[in-house]
Design an enzyme around this catalytic site. Structure first.
Site, mmCIF file in Angstrom:
data_model
loop_
_atom_site.group_PDB
_atom_site.id
_atom_site.type_symbol
_atom_site.label_atom_id
_atom_site.label_comp_id
_atom_site.label_asym_id
_atom_site.label_seq_id
_atom_site.Cartn_x
_atom_site.Cartn_y
_atom_site.Cartn_z
ATOM 1 N N PHE A 99 0.978 -1.109 -0.093
ATOM 2 C CA PHE A 99 -0.029 -0.069 -0.169
ATOM 3 C C PHE A 99 0.965 1.289 0.069
ATOM 4 C CE2 PHE A 99 -2.472 3.319 2.045
ATOM 5 C CZ PHE A 99 -3.508 3.521 1.126
ATOM 6 N N TYR A 147 1.050 5.602 -0.327
ATOM 7 C CA TYR A 147 0.299 6.709 -0.020
ATOM 8 C C TYR A 147 1.246 7.923 -0.347
ATOM 9 C CZ TYR A 147 3.192 5.908 4.227
ATOM 10 O OH TYR A 147 4.157 5.882 5.177
ATOM 11 N N GLY A 148 2.470 7.939 -0.518
ATOM 12 C CA GLY A 148 3.318 9.125 -0.664
ATOM 13 C C GLY A 148 4.031 8.727 -2.224
ATOM 14 N N SER A 149 5.424 8.994 -1.765
ATOM 15 C CA SER A 149 6.147 8.718 -3.104
ATOM 16 C C SER A 149 6.481 7.416 -3.709
ATOM 17 C CB SER A 149 7.631 9.082 -2.576
ATOM 18 O OG SER A 149 8.520 8.427 -1.681
ATOM 19 N N GLU A 203 12.261 2.995 3.120
ATOM 20 C CA GLU A 203 11.715 3.719 4.311
ATOM 21 C C GLU A 203 12.450 4.163 5.764
ATOM 22 O OE1 GLU A 203 8.607 4.861 3.597
ATOM 23 O OE2 GLU A 203 9.291 4.135 1.580
#
Length: 169
Positions: free
Chosen positions: A4, A6-8, A81
């Site tokens: 999933f 949600y950003g880059s 991350e």
């Protein structure tokens, strides 16, 4: 396996995938909640990056990864991350609802509220920081605008990000 984003990760996944489609994650919301002293800022002038924070829901993109790529993708994502072992995100197994109606399990990265990089700036403060931020991965402004643009390409909107983007002008 589903990842999933949600950003880059939406606009620069950096790993092989079979398919991508919009998805809903419940129990977390997207927020500029982590100081970035590496990718989108510096130690002297931190930027802000997105994290998933507790509560609400988040529309993002689910990338389907082939079984034989699973371990390599997880290793890549863990390093991306949490660069240099700085554990600002926790990898979580979560339930997702895909745009095609299927309920699946996936992995995502959730902000660590106990980490010193965790922050909860208001939209106005976030916009000021983002307007000035620049790190080794580029400008904080581009990070925000690319995320808003890519969400739109998947037919998704995030009013909070759009508000911050409007404050940049």
């Amino acid at each position: 396996m589903f990842v999933f984003a949600y950003g880059s990760l939406i606009w620069r996944p950096g790993f092989p995938y079979v398919a991508a489609q919009p998805a809903m994650l419940r129990g977390y919301h997207r927020r500029f909640c982590l100081w970035s002293r590496h990718y989108r800022g510096t130690p002297e002038a931190p930027g802000l990056v997105l994290g998933l924070d507790r509560g609400g829901s988040c529309r993002g993109v689910a990338f389907e990864v082939a079984a034989e790529e699973r371990e390599a993708v997880l290793e890549y994502l863990d390093e991306r991350e949490n660069p240099r072992g700085e554990m600002v995100y926790h990898r979580r197994d979560v339930g997702l609802r895909l745009a095609d109606g299927r309920a699946v399990r996936g992995i995502t990265y959730v902000a660590d509220r106990s980490h010193p990089a965790y922050a909860r700036p208001c939209h106005e403060t976030a916009a000021q920081v983002i307007a000035a931020g620049h790190g080794m991965a580029g400008s904080n402004r581009d990070y925000l605008l690319n995320t808003v643009r890519q969400l739109g390409e998947f037919g998704l909107r995030d009013p909070g990000l759009e508000r911050i983007a409007a404050l940049l002008a």
